[in-house]
Design a protein around this motif. Sequence first.
Motif, short mmCIF file in Angstrom:
data_model
loop_
_atom_site.label_atom_id
_atom_site.label_comp_id
_atom_site.label_asym_id
_atom_site.label_seq_id
_atom_site.Cartn_x
_atom_site.Cartn_y
_atom_site.Cartn_z
N ILE A 32 0.85 -1.30 -0.29
CA ILE A 32 -0.04 0.00 0.10
C ILE A 32 0.99 1.17 -0.03
CG2 ILE A 32 -1.78 1.44 1.26
CD1 ILE A 32 -2.71 -1.36 2.63
N TYR A 33 0.57 2.07 -1.09
CA TYR A 33 1.59 3.47 -1.02
C TYR A 33 0.50 4.66 -0.78
CZ TYR A 33 4.78 0.69 -3.68
OH TYR A 33 5.74 -0.09 -4.22
N TYR A 34 1.05 5.51 -0.23
CA TYR A 34 0.37 6.96 0.07
C TYR A 34 1.08 7.94 -0.62
CZ TYR A 34 -2.54 10.53 2.17
OH TYR A 34 -3.13 11.42 2.49
N ASP A 35 0.61 8.44 -1.72
CA ASP A 35 1.39 9.49 -2.42
C ASP A 35 2.75 9.26 -2.56
OD1 ASP A 35 1.60 12.00 -3.36
OD2 ASP A 35 1.79 13.27 -1.75
N GLY A 36 2.84 7.98 -3.08
CA GLY A 36 4.28 7.45 -3.70
C GLY A 36 5.10 6.79 -2.42
N LYS A 37 4.69 7.06 -1.33
CA LYS A 37 5.47 6.14 -0.13
C LYS A 37 4.92 5.12 0.25
CE LYS A 37 7.36 10.62 1.58
NZ LYS A 37 7.36 11.48 2.83
N VAL A 38 5.63 4.07 0.38
CA VAL A 38 5.06 2.79 1.21
C VAL A 38 4.57 3.03 2.45
CG1 VAL A 38 5.57 0.51 1.88
CG2 VAL A 38 6.61 1.30 -0.39
N ILE A 39 3.37 2.86 2.97
CA ILE A 39 2.75 3.24 4.15
C ILE A 39 2.56 1.58 4.81
CG2 ILE A 39 0.46 3.27 5.25
CD1 ILE A 39 1.86 5.93 4.68
N GLY A 40 2.43 0.71 4.03
CA GLY A 40 2.16 -0.68 4.61
C GLY A 40 1.77 -1.75 3.67
N GLY A 41 0.92 -2.67 4.29
CA GLY A 41 0.66 -3.64 3.01
C GLY A 41 -0.63 -4.63 3.58
N ILE A 42 -0.85 -5.48 2.75
CA ILE A 42 -1.91 -6.61 3.12
C ILE A 42 -1.06 -7.93 3.16
CG2 ILE A 42 -4.17 -7.59 2.77
CD1 ILE A 42 -4.95 -4.98 1.53
N TYR A 43 -0.88 -8.52 4.21
CA TYR A 43 -0.16 -9.76 4.38
C TYR A 43 -0.87 -10.75 4.85
CZ TYR A 43 3.52 -6.15 3.64
OH TYR A 43 4.40 -5.35 3.04
N ASP A 44 -1.29 -11.94 4.27
CA ASP A 44 -2.00 -13.07 4.99
C ASP A 44 -3.29 -12.50 5.65
OD1 ASP A 44 0.14 -14.78 4.27
OD2 ASP A 44 1.35 -14.56 6.14
N ASP A 45 -3.98 -11.67 4.61
CA ASP A 45 -5.23 -11.17 5.45
C ASP A 45 -5.15 -10.47 6.45
OD1 ASP A 45 -6.55 -12.05 3.09
OD2 ASP A 45 -7.42 -13.55 3.94
N ARG A 46 -4.03 -9.62 6.47
CA ARG A 46 -3.82 -8.81 7.85
C ARG A 46 -3.40 -7.40 7.26
NH1 ARG A 46 1.11 -11.25 10.50
NH2 ARG A 46 1.50 -11.53 8.27
N PHE A 47 -4.02 -6.26 7.73
CA PHE A 47 -3.63 -5.02 7.33
C PHE A 47 -2.60 -4.54 8.40
CE2 PHE A 47 -5.53 -0.13 6.98
CZ PHE A 47 -4.55 0.07 6.21
N LEU A 48 -1.27 -4.38 7.43
CA LEU A 48 -0.10 -3.83 8.55
C LEU A 48 0.39 -2.70 8.01
CD1 LEU A 48 1.73 -7.30 8.78
CD2 LEU A 48 -0.14 -6.52 10.22
N VAL A 49 0.82 -1.64 8.86
CA VAL A 49 1.36 -0.41 8.49
C VAL A 49 3.04 -0.52 9.06
CG1 VAL A 49 -0.74 0.78 8.28
CG2 VAL A 49 0.50 0.78 10.58
#
Length: 103
Positions: A32-49
């Motif tokens: 997951i990117y926010y205005d070009g920067k990596v904020i976090g992601g979705i890993y194994d159905d977990r929303f992580l930042v």
Amino acid sequence: MASSKGYFEYVSECLSALDKVAYRAMMGEYIIYYDGKVIGGIYDDRFLVKKTKSSLELMPSASREIPYSGGSEMLLVDRIEDKEFLAQLFNVMYRELPAPKKK
């Protein structure tokens, strides 16, 4: 285990109030990117930042999770449906994260 398309769609709907959010599929997961920067992601159905000073302040009791083998510890977002909270979280984290590296 890869993340499901349904969970990705759920998280992306929760983030729909934010402009400048982008996603990139990578090996069954989503960055997951926010205005070009990596904020976090979705890993194994977990929303992580990423862990930043602000994300730790806003989520002091958040579960610390490893996104994948060898990955750095991240924070599990448990207030996924709170769009105002997500906007606040992304905006304060954005200021602390480094600019993307030029290729």
